[in-house]
Design a protein around this motif. Structure first.
Motif, mmCIF file in Angstrom:
data_model
loop_
_atom_site.group_PDB
_atom_site.id
_atom_site.type_symbol
_atom_site.label_atom_id
_atom_site.label_comp_id
_atom_site.label_asym_id
_atom_site.label_seq_id
_atom_site.Cartn_x
_atom_site.Cartn_y
_atom_site.Cartn_z
ATOM 1 N N SER A 144 0.016 15.968 -3.325
ATOM 2 C CA SER A 144 -0.097 14.824 -2.412
ATOM 3 C C SER A 144 0.554 15.114 -1.067
ATOM 4 O O SER A 144 0.035 14.729 -0.012
ATOM 5 C CB SER A 144 0.531 13.581 -3.045
ATOM 6 N N VAL A 197 -1.812 17.430 0.796
ATOM 7 C CA VAL A 197 -2.976 16.679 1.273
ATOM 8 C C VAL A 197 -2.592 15.858 2.504
ATOM 9 O O VAL A 197 -3.349 15.775 3.478
ATOM 10 C CB VAL A 197 -3.537 15.762 0.161
ATOM 11 N N ALA A 198 -1.400 15.261 2.471
ATOM 12 C CA ALA A 198 -0.939 14.464 3.610
ATOM 13 C C ALA A 198 -0.775 15.325 4.856
ATOM 14 O O ALA A 198 -1.070 14.885 5.977
ATOM 15 C CB ALA A 198 0.387 13.784 3.264
ATOM 16 N N GLY A 217 -4.227 15.953 6.071
ATOM 17 C CA GLY A 217 -4.757 14.695 6.601
ATOM 18 C C GLY A 217 -4.202 14.351 7.962
ATOM 19 O O GLY A 217 -4.917 13.840 8.833
ATOM 20 N N CYS A 219 -3.319 9.696 2.401
ATOM 21 C CA CYS A 219 -3.337 10.926 1.597
ATOM 22 C C CYS A 219 -2.152 10.971 0.643
ATOM 23 O O CYS A 219 -2.278 11.390 -0.508
ATOM 24 C CB CYS A 219 -3.299 12.148 2.519
ATOM 25 N N HIS A 224 -3.049 8.677 -2.276
ATOM 26 C CA HIS A 224 -4.379 8.725 -2.895
ATOM 27 C C HIS A 224 -4.360 8.976 -4.396
ATOM 28 O O HIS A 224 -5.279 8.600 -5.109
ATOM 29 C CB HIS A 224 -5.263 9.760 -2.191
ATOM 30 N N VAL A 238 -9.591 11.286 4.625
ATOM 31 C CA VAL A 238 -8.707 11.392 3.457
ATOM 32 C C VAL A 238 -9.378 12.226 2.369
ATOM 33 O O VAL A 238 -8.761 13.125 1.776
ATOM 34 C CB VAL A 238 -8.348 9.992 2.923
ATOM 35 N N GLU A 239 -10.645 11.947 2.117
ATOM 36 C CA GLU A 239 -11.399 12.703 1.111
ATOM 37 C C GLU A 239 -11.450 14.185 1.477
ATOM 38 O O GLU A 239 -11.279 15.066 0.627
ATOM 39 C CB GLU A 239 -12.819 12.143 1.004
ATOM 40 N N ALA A 278 -9.332 15.899 3.349
ATOM 41 C CA ALA A 278 -8.009 16.508 3.172
ATOM 42 C C ALA A 278 -7.771 16.862 1.700
ATOM 43 O O ALA A 278 -7.236 17.933 1.375
ATOM 44 C CB ALA A 278 -6.923 15.563 3.674
ATOM 45 N N ASP A 279 -8.181 15.972 0.804
ATOM 46 C CA ASP A 279 -8.037 16.206 -0.631
ATOM 47 C C ASP A 279 -8.923 17.365 -1.080
ATOM 48 O O ASP A 279 -8.493 18.274 -1.796
ATOM 49 C CB ASP A 279 -8.392 14.928 -1.392
ATOM 50 N N SER A 281 -7.590 20.731 0.111
ATOM 51 C CA SER A 281 -6.359 21.124 -0.581
ATOM 52 C C SER A 281 -6.619 21.620 -1.989
ATOM 53 O O SER A 281 -6.161 22.701 -2.376
ATOM 54 C CB SER A 281 -5.375 19.946 -0.601
#
Length: 457
Positions: free
Chosen positions: A63, A66-67, A70, A109, A112, A250-251, A253-254, A257
């Motif tokens: 997380s 991802v942040a 993001g 992110c 999420h 956001v999607e 970035a996930d 990652s």
């Protein structure tokens, strides 16, 4: 919906926010970071079992990464949107995109995965396993199913981590503050990856591939979509909306990652060779015109004395490449994204990387997600989580006066914030149980499972 009205600094569950040196969106980040559900992510599996001697990613480190990705995406896109003709003269919209979009995307992110249960990807299905087993034509199962409406039953047989994330962020637990985390509507809207109810989910449609809210949280969901001026979808008699534009970031970035980091972890664990991982990463990097691929290859070779360091170097270059590629796709499709007619993820809409991303997916399925240690964890997760659901749900749904001593003791283990009113309907009682079980860490769930079965005292 326009770029000027799709965001809101208002906080869910609060009438007025107090002034602070931080922006409203920076405060979102801090509220998530200091929360108990976020801390618990450190003991929740991402893909590989929690490490013994080799460090791999868990839900918390995932997380955070991802942040970070993001925030970069939000900064790139925010600057571009702030210069649009319809935005740059708006004294609220322009500073939001220039200064705050990056904080919104980073916070979303960070949040999420808050709804994801223990034991990796199998956790969600494991929670639903008990209810699926009760979906038969036996008289006792028919009577059990009749306790729930069609929408409620669909929630239970298809437990969804995305919907649970919304619930974790917004629900008011007993003796806790109204509005849950009290985040801004902008941040909450950015995690609504599948803005529809469970009965409206449709695997072939991206924004309805899964669902984004439980029936119990319908009013919360409608409050959010109305505040953010989200666009209703045309699905008869079902609650469903088009995605909010920020969701794509956001999607993305996930997606970036986990595609890259799962490969890095697989290399550390010896599941994939250095050559397999480095070749894939270099295939991504060579599509970045800002990099001299010959120089990058030479640097990776210099670092090869420590293969993990060499792979880390290539991982960083790969992620940077994908950030800029996804930003470009978002910007080129911004009008469709704003209208809700864009039906792809950003990462899958990069033609020059299509073949390498498919190769990553193929290798991930064949060698990573089906690795022996991953499969063993999933099997354990199924048995542990579904058994806990059965123990607590069967106890909760037995009328109070008819509960045996064992059932009474089981319910005494339910923490106060998850307790339910005995007069509540069966669906509400079950959701309180699921709130408790879905929030467990791998370690806590395993320990409780052993305790209840007398394996460990």
């Amino acid at each position: 919906m326009t770029w000027n009205n799709c965001f809101s600094p208002k906080r869910f569950g609060m009438e007025n926010a107090s002034e602070d040196i931080r922006s409203e969106y920076e405060r979102d980040w801090d509220r998530i970071i200091f929360s108990s559900p976020f801390r618990r992510l450190q003991n929740k599996t991402q893909v590989f079992p929690l490490p013994e001697e080799v460090f791999v990613h868990n839900r918390l480190t995932h997380s955070l990464e991802v942040a970070s990705v993001g925030r970069s995406l939000g900064k790139i896109i925010g600057k571009k949107i702030s210069d649009l003709e319809e935005v740059k003269n708006d004294n609220k919209a322009r500073p939001f995109y220039r200064n705050s979009l990056k904080s919104v995307i980073a916070s979303a992110c960070l949040a999420h995965d808050l709804g994801n249960p223990a034991f990796g990807y199998s956790g969600e299905e494991a929670i639903s396993k008990y209810f699926k087993k009760r979906d038969t034509q036996k008289i006792e199962d028919i009577n059990f199913k009749n306790n729930f409406s069609d929408a409620e039953w669909q929630d239970l047989i298809t437990f969804e981590g995305n919907a649970n994330a919304l619930r974790v962020l917004t629900m008011q637990q007993q003796d806790r503050s109204k509005g849950g985390f009290r985040l801004t509507y902008s941040t909450i809207g950015s995690i609504l990856k599948y803005p529809c109810e469970s009965l409206a989910s449709e695997k072939k449609i991206l924004h309805r591939k899964k669902y984004g809210f439980f029936k119990i949280d319908e009013k919360v969901f409608l409050d959010i979509v109305n505040e953010l001026n989200m666009i209703p979808d045309n699905v008869e008699s079902r609650i469903t909306y088009k995605r909010h534009p920020f969701v794509y970031l956001v999607e993305s970035a996930d997606d970036i990652s986990y595609n890259i980091i799962d490969f890095e972890d697989a290399h550390r664990l010896g599941i994939l060779t250095y050559e397999e991982v480095s070749t894939i990463f270099l295939d991504i990097i060579k599509e970045n015109p800002d990099y001299d691929i010959k120089w990058v290859t030479e640097q990776a070779e210099i670092l090869k004395g420590d293969p993990n360091e060499s792979i880390s170097y290539l991982r960083a270059k790969s992620i940077n490449t994908l950030i800029h590629k996804c930003s470009k796709v978002f910007w080129e499709n911004r009008d469709q994204i704003l209208k809700g007619t864009y039906e792809k993820s950003l990462l899958e809409d990069i033609p020059e990387l299509e073949s390498v991303m498919k190769k990553i997916e193929k290798i991930s399925i064949e060698k990573i997600y089906n690795a022996r240690k991953v499969v063993k964890l999933e099997i354990a997760g199924f048995r542990i989580m579904s058994s806990l659901v059965e123990d607590f749900v069967s106890s909760a749904l037995t009328p109070k006066d008819n509960r045996d001593n064992e059932q009474k003791k089981i319910l005494e283990l339910l923490p106060k914030q998850f307790s339910f009113d005995e007069s509540s309907n069966p669906y509400v009682k079950v959701m309180h149980i699921i709130d408790f079980i879905s929030g467990m860490t791998d370690i806590f769930a395993l320990k409780l499972y052993k305790n209840l079965r007398g394996i460990e005292i």
